[in-house]
Scaffold this motif. Structure first.
Motif, mmCIF file in Angstrom:
data_model
loop_
_atom_site.group_PDB
_atom_site.id
_atom_site.type_symbol
_atom_site.label_atom_id
_atom_site.label_comp_id
_atom_site.label_asym_id
_atom_site.label_seq_id
_atom_site.Cartn_x
_atom_site.Cartn_y
_atom_site.Cartn_z
ATOM 1 N N LEU A 579 0.842 -1.187 0.000
ATOM 2 C CA LEU A 579 0.000 0.000 0.000
ATOM 3 C C LEU A 579 0.884 1.247 0.000
ATOM 4 O O LEU A 579 1.517 1.574 0.994
ATOM 5 C CB LEU A 579 -0.912 0.004 1.231
ATOM 6 C CG LEU A 579 -1.916 1.154 1.330
ATOM 7 C CD1 LEU A 579 -2.954 1.064 0.225
ATOM 8 C CD2 LEU A 579 -2.589 1.158 2.696
ATOM 9 N N ASP A 580 0.951 1.926 -1.137
ATOM 10 C CA ASP A 580 1.721 3.162 -1.232
ATOM 11 C C ASP A 580 0.782 4.329 -1.513
ATOM 12 O O ASP A 580 -0.434 4.161 -1.620
ATOM 13 C CB ASP A 580 2.813 3.045 -2.303
ATOM 14 C CG ASP A 580 2.255 2.669 -3.676
ATOM 15 O OD1 ASP A 580 1.025 2.818 -3.881
ATOM 16 O OD2 ASP A 580 3.035 2.235 -4.545
ATOM 17 N N GLU A 581 1.353 5.519 -1.646
ATOM 18 C CA GLU A 581 0.526 6.716 -1.835
ATOM 19 C C GLU A 581 -0.292 6.634 -3.112
ATOM 20 O O GLU A 581 -1.461 7.053 -3.150
ATOM 21 C CB GLU A 581 1.413 7.960 -1.875
ATOM 22 C CG GLU A 581 1.955 8.373 -0.527
ATOM 23 C CD GLU A 581 2.699 9.694 -0.579
ATOM 24 O OE1 GLU A 581 3.301 10.054 0.430
ATOM 25 O OE2 GLU A 581 2.650 10.365 -1.639
ATOM 26 N N GLU A 582 0.278 6.083 -4.149
ATOM 27 C CA GLU A 582 -0.425 5.991 -5.433
ATOM 28 C C GLU A 582 -1.630 5.069 -5.335
ATOM 29 O O GLU A 582 -2.717 5.390 -5.831
ATOM 30 C CB GLU A 582 0.551 5.504 -6.512
ATOM 31 C CG GLU A 582 -0.010 5.619 -7.932
ATOM 32 C CD GLU A 582 -0.850 4.419 -8.360
ATOM 33 O OE1 GLU A 582 -0.622 3.322 -7.820
ATOM 34 O OE2 GLU A 582 -1.758 4.616 -9.204
ATOM 35 N N LEU A 583 -1.475 3.916 -4.674
ATOM 36 C CA LEU A 583 -2.595 2.985 -4.526
ATOM 37 C C LEU A 583 -3.654 3.566 -3.593
ATOM 38 O O LEU A 583 -4.862 3.440 -3.858
ATOM 39 C CB LEU A 583 -2.096 1.637 -4.001
ATOM 40 C CG LEU A 583 -3.165 0.557 -3.802
ATOM 41 C CD1 LEU A 583 -3.982 0.338 -5.067
ATOM 42 C CD2 LEU A 583 -2.524 -0.755 -3.343
ATOM 43 N N GLU A 584 -3.215 4.209 -2.526
ATOM 44 C CA GLU A 584 -4.181 4.864 -1.630
ATOM 45 C C GLU A 584 -5.021 5.878 -2.402
ATOM 46 O O GLU A 584 -6.241 5.954 -2.242
ATOM 47 C CB GLU A 584 -3.456 5.577 -0.490
ATOM 48 C CG GLU A 584 -3.125 4.709 0.690
ATOM 49 C CD GLU A 584 -2.933 5.524 1.965
ATOM 50 O OE1 GLU A 584 -2.064 5.160 2.743
ATOM 51 O OE2 GLU A 584 -3.674 6.503 2.158
ATOM 52 N N LYS A 585 -4.367 6.646 -3.264
ATOM 53 C CA LYS A 585 -5.077 7.664 -4.045
ATOM 54 C C LYS A 585 -6.110 7.022 -4.957
ATOM 55 O O LYS A 585 -7.239 7.509 -5.075
ATOM 56 C CB LYS A 585 -4.068 8.474 -4.859
ATOM 57 C CG LYS A 585 -4.678 9.598 -5.675
ATOM 58 C CD LYS A 585 -3.606 10.381 -6.430
ATOM 59 C CE LYS A 585 -4.234 11.491 -7.264
ATOM 60 N NZ LYS A 585 -3.194 12.247 -8.019
ATOM 61 N N ARG A 586 -5.746 5.913 -5.592
ATOM 62 C CA ARG A 586 -6.697 5.250 -6.499
ATOM 63 C C ARG A 586 -7.858 4.623 -5.730
ATOM 64 O O ARG A 586 -8.988 4.608 -6.225
ATOM 65 C CB ARG A 586 -5.969 4.190 -7.339
ATOM 66 C CG ARG A 586 -5.089 4.823 -8.427
ATOM 67 C CD ARG A 586 -4.703 3.831 -9.509
ATOM 68 N NE ARG A 586 -3.764 2.839 -9.001
ATOM 69 C CZ ARG A 586 -3.993 1.541 -8.932
ATOM 70 N NH1 ARG A 586 -5.142 1.049 -9.324
ATOM 71 N NH2 ARG A 586 -3.067 0.725 -8.472
ATOM 72 N N ILE A 587 -7.581 4.082 -4.547
ATOM 73 C CA ILE A 587 -8.660 3.528 -3.724
ATOM 74 C C ILE A 587 -9.657 4.631 -3.356
ATOM 75 O O ILE A 587 -10.876 4.467 -3.497
ATOM 76 C CB ILE A 587 -8.091 2.860 -2.455
ATOM 77 C CG1 ILE A 587 -7.332 1.580 -2.813
ATOM 78 C CG2 ILE A 587 -9.213 2.544 -1.466
ATOM 79 C CD1 ILE A 587 -6.576 0.961 -1.641
ATOM 80 N N ARG A 588 -9.132 5.756 -2.911
ATOM 81 C CA ARG A 588 -10.013 6.865 -2.518
ATOM 82 C C ARG A 588 -10.820 7.379 -3.712
ATOM 83 O O ARG A 588 -12.017 7.683 -3.590
ATOM 84 C CB ARG A 588 -9.193 8.006 -1.912
ATOM 85 C CG ARG A 588 -8.507 7.648 -0.598
ATOM 86 C CD ARG A 588 -7.701 8.843 -0.062
ATOM 87 N NE ARG A 588 -6.768 8.424 0.964
ATOM 88 C CZ ARG A 588 -7.066 8.233 2.240
ATOM 89 N NH1 ARG A 588 -8.304 8.442 2.637
ATOM 90 N NH2 ARG A 588 -6.151 7.854 3.110
ATOM 91 N N GLN A 589 -10.174 7.470 -4.868
ATOM 92 C CA GLN A 589 -10.866 7.958 -6.054
ATOM 93 C C GLN A 589 -11.964 7.003 -6.485
ATOM 94 O O GLN A 589 -13.056 7.424 -6.882
ATOM 95 C CB GLN A 589 -9.863 8.164 -7.195
ATOM 96 C CG GLN A 589 -10.490 8.699 -8.476
ATOM 97 C CD GLN A 589 -11.230 10.004 -8.272
ATOM 98 O OE1 GLN A 589 -10.753 10.882 -7.566
ATOM 99 N NE2 GLN A 589 -12.407 10.133 -8.879
ATOM 100 N N GLN A 590 -11.699 5.703 -6.391
ATOM 101 C CA GLN A 590 -12.705 4.705 -6.766
ATOM 102 C C GLN A 590 -13.935 4.811 -5.858
ATOM 103 O O GLN A 590 -15.075 4.758 -6.323
ATOM 104 C CB GLN A 590 -12.117 3.293 -6.674
ATOM 105 C CG GLN A 590 -13.101 2.178 -6.989
ATOM 106 C CD GLN A 590 -13.581 2.222 -8.424
ATOM 107 O OE1 GLN A 590 -12.804 2.371 -9.346
ATOM 108 N NE2 GLN A 590 -14.883 2.099 -8.608
ATOM 109 N N ILE A 591 -13.687 4.967 -4.557
ATOM 110 C CA ILE A 591 -14.800 5.084 -3.608
ATOM 111 C C ILE A 591 -15.563 6.384 -3.848
ATOM 112 O O ILE A 591 -16.798 6.409 -3.864
ATOM 113 C CB ILE A 591 -14.275 5.002 -2.162
ATOM 114 C CG1 ILE A 591 -13.677 3.614 -1.891
ATOM 115 C CG2 ILE A 591 -15.384 5.301 -1.160
ATOM 116 C CD1 ILE A 591 -12.926 3.513 -0.584
ATOM 117 N N ARG A 592 -14.830 7.469 -4.058
ATOM 118 C CA ARG A 592 -15.470 8.770 -4.273
ATOM 119 C C ARG A 592 -16.363 8.766 -5.513
ATOM 120 O O ARG A 592 -17.495 9.248 -5.490
ATOM 121 C CB ARG A 592 -14.399 9.860 -4.408
ATOM 122 C CG ARG A 592 -14.941 11.277 -4.549
ATOM 123 C CD ARG A 592 -13.807 12.276 -4.740
ATOM 124 N NE ARG A 592 -12.934 12.294 -3.600
ATOM 125 C CZ ARG A 592 -13.134 13.043 -2.512
ATOM 126 N NH1 ARG A 592 -14.179 13.830 -2.451
ATOM 127 N NH2 ARG A 592 -12.286 13.001 -1.506
#
Length: 655
Positions: A579-592
């Motif tokens: 889990l890095d910053e890039e994956l965290e960002k994509r997870i948040r974007q998918q949920i949003r």
């Protein structure tokens, strides 16, 4: 909610003049005149109301001036829950009860951040409802059909509800920040005939486009005969690619205003379909009856909130929350609706208090999270605003902390009835709420709802006082759901509320009845998330997160944090993935994008395993208890109990 003990001095007490002028004082006089009963005070009135349910609700009908045919019977099968029936012979129409006026005074005032301001008189409102009702009728909408709104908190949303209910149709709504799947999970079940939607909306100073999502939604709702699109953020709309779409103005253009015709329906005819949070799958579709909703809202607005004709009632809400349904019923009290859509902090924290002063707001309805956010912003509204007209403030969505109570009286207005209220989508109203003729105690909801036999039980079903337990209701009440959509034998309905204690409604709130006969709510008993006071279902998050190929599975909880709840997402990733910053960002974007911004977690934490039962179900409550350092129940039911240790004392959750 903290465990701070209440002070022995109330934060507020109503003046003698205020008590004398209160609606509930007038109601007690009506009770004495009809039944010879002297209630004495609010607690005495509550006791009489639950011991004499039929007489109480009969008096509510008459005192509030319900328009319709009451019929001869008030309550049958009183000993059955579910199964009791109120006013089984009644006929009424919801819109007819809300459209009591037809003059040039304000019916609706609307602010869309600092971008849009509108005003509709009662005559404007009646004419707009008439035109849309005619268009819907020409579309073939009739009694029992569903009309859905994918809309912000606009005047057109109120108009759509009134037009649909005038025809005896059933209204259902979702706010435009829902993603495509969130809308389909709801409207896909209830199969609307007409969908009314917005082209875009304002949030935090930006225009948010809705047409791309609307194209996808409309394509996957085969029952929809017409998509009526309301311009809001922009006048120009490109509706190409949206099946069966018509601009709102074109849809109503053929029809001239005329006297409204109201289809009177049985008391339990479905008025609204609201949706559960979707914790364990797609949301439950909860059907609410016409008469029960009207009577309960009239009681809560007039007796608990002291709303009078000419008052100006505000609630900060979206159309995906039952407080919108509660707010619009203020029309039945001949009050003006003050609608607001957008960020409550744009362009700054003053905006809603500006609204209160500009429009003579009398009831200021909001969430505990909002009050906390104003406190943290540094704004002291009593120093920057008059707020002369504001008599009451209501707070709901999550428990209002004792510090929140303090701030309202120190920082907003010292002479105000602060009514923390709580109920839910399940009853489209409240179990506990305000008492305009009684004191406000720090950290406590003032009273149990009139006509609501609310109690607190321990695990064995014994009543508790000044101890934490389950919020229950021991007798039937008119606003109980008439059922769940697509639940013909009522099995899902009974399982939701009546399995814990037979013939008794168990609501799922963890509460305490105080020595003042008030209520403290410590949160939900189940796994529903409540960040900022908005109920969020875990399944809606899982559906989005697990679309990412790196994520094998996930589990989400609410962590108590800073007098609120924050969403914490744990993810188990594929071998070799970190889990890095890039994956965290994509997870948040998918949920949003797939759900709503409110679903986006505050923390995302990688774990090696997720605990589950022997039947394979993940155990959110067990994880939540470990995170909070609480004991775990039924650990023997877990297939991999050792996995729980992966969640204990995580440093990522310490800040």
């Amino acid at each position: 909610m903290t465990d701070t003990p209440p002070s022995e001095t109330p934060l507020w007490q109503p003046s003698a003049d205020r008590i004398a002028q209160a609606n509930v004082t007038c109601f007690m006089a009506a009770l004495e005149k009809r039944h010879g009963v002297k209630a004495g005070d609010f607690r005495g009135l509550w006791r009489w109301s639950v011991e004499n349910s039929a007489e109480f609700w009969d008096l509510i009908w008459d005192y509030c001036g319900v328009i319709g045919e009451k019929g001869g019977r008030i309550l049958i099968d009183e000993d059955r829950m579910p199964g009791a029936q109120f006013f089984p012979d009644a006929k009424l129409n919801f819109a007819e009860n809300l459209l009591r006026k037809n003059d040039d005074s304000d019916a609706i005032v609307f602010w869309g951040e600092d971008k849009v301001k509108r005003r509709l008189s009662w005559r404007d409102l009646n004419e707009a409802v008439s035109r849309l009702a005619q268009a819907l009728k020409a579309e073939g909408v009739t009694q029992g059909d569903r009309v859905a709104a994918y809309m912000p908190n606009l005047p057109e949303t109120v108009i759509a509800m009134l037009a649909a209910s005038s025809l005896g149709a059933t209204f259902t709504s979702a706010s435009p920040d829902f993603g495509v799947q969130g809308v389909l999970d709801r409207f896909g079940q209830t199969e609307p005939k007409v969908l009314i939607a917005v082209e875009g909306y304002h949030y935090n100073g930006k225009v948010i486009d809705c047409l791309a999502k609307l194209r996808e939604v409309a394509a996957q709702l085969p029952t929809v005969q017409r998509v009526v699109v309301v311009p809001y953020a922009r006048e120009a709309m490109d509706l190409s690619g949206i099946d069966r779409a018509t601009p709102y103005a074109d849809y109503v253009a053929p029809y001239q205003p005329k006297a409204l015709e109201f289809v009177r329906v049985p008391f339990n005819h479905p008025l609204y379909i609201l949706y559960s949070s979707g914790t364990t799958g797609v949301p439950k579709c909860i059907m609410h009856g016409t008469g029960g909703t009207l009577l309960q809202h009239l009681k809560e607005l007039q007796l608990h909130s002291d709303v009078k004709p000419g008052d100006r009632v505000f609630y900060f809400t979206t159309c995906g929350w039952m407080m919108w349904n509660w707010l619009v019923s203020a029309l039945a009290c001949e009050a003006t609706l003050l609608l607001y859509d957008g960020s409550p902090f744009y362009p700054d924290a003053r905006i809603l208090f500006d609204y209160a002063d500009a429009e003579g707001m009398t009831l200021f309805g909001t969430s505990a999270k909002y009050i906390d956010a104003v406190l943290k912003s540094g704004l002291v509204p009593r120093e920057t605003h008059s707020l002369k007209s504001v008599r009451a403030m209501t707070s709901t969505g999550s428990p209002l902390s004792p510090e929140g109570f303090d701030f309202v009286y120190a920082g907003i207005k010292p002479d105000i009835c602060l009514s923390s209220i709580s109920g839910g989508t399940d009853i489209v109203s409240c179990f506990v709420l305000g008492n305009p003729i009684g004191p406000v105690w720090r950290g406590e909801i003032q009273t149990r709802g009139l006509g609501m036999a609310v109690d607190v039980f321990d695990d064995e079903g014994q009543p508790l006082r000044e101890q934490k337990g389950e919020l229950v209701c021991t007798k039937p009440f008119p606003c109980m759901p008439i059922g769940f959509w697509n639940d013909p034998d009522g099995a899902k309905y009974r399982a939701a509320y009546f399995e814990s204690f037979p013939n008794i409604w168990c609501h799922g709130d963890f509460v305490e009845l105080t020595k003042h006969d008030g209520m403290i709510i410590y949160g939900r008993s189940d796994a529903t998330l409540n960040p900022g006071g908005v109920r969020i279902g875990t399944a809606e998050i899982y559906r989005q997160v697990e679309k990412l190929p790196e994520v094998l599975e996930s589990i989400v909880i609410g962590q108590d944090w800073d007098s609120d709840v924050r969403v914490v997402l744990f993810v188990r990733l594929r071998d070799g993935v970190t889990l890095d910053e890039e994956l965290e960002k994509r997870i948040r974007q998918q949920i949003r994008s797939g759900a709503t911004p409110r679903h986006v977690p505050a923390k995302i934490v990688q774990v090696a395993d997720i605990p589950r039962t022997k039947s394979g179900k993940i155990v959110e409550l067990a994880v939540r208890n470990v995170v909070h350092g609480r004991p775990i129940k039924n650990i023997e039911a877990l297939a991999n109990p050792e996995a729980l240790e992966l969640y204990r004392d995580r440093p990522e959750l310490a800040d």
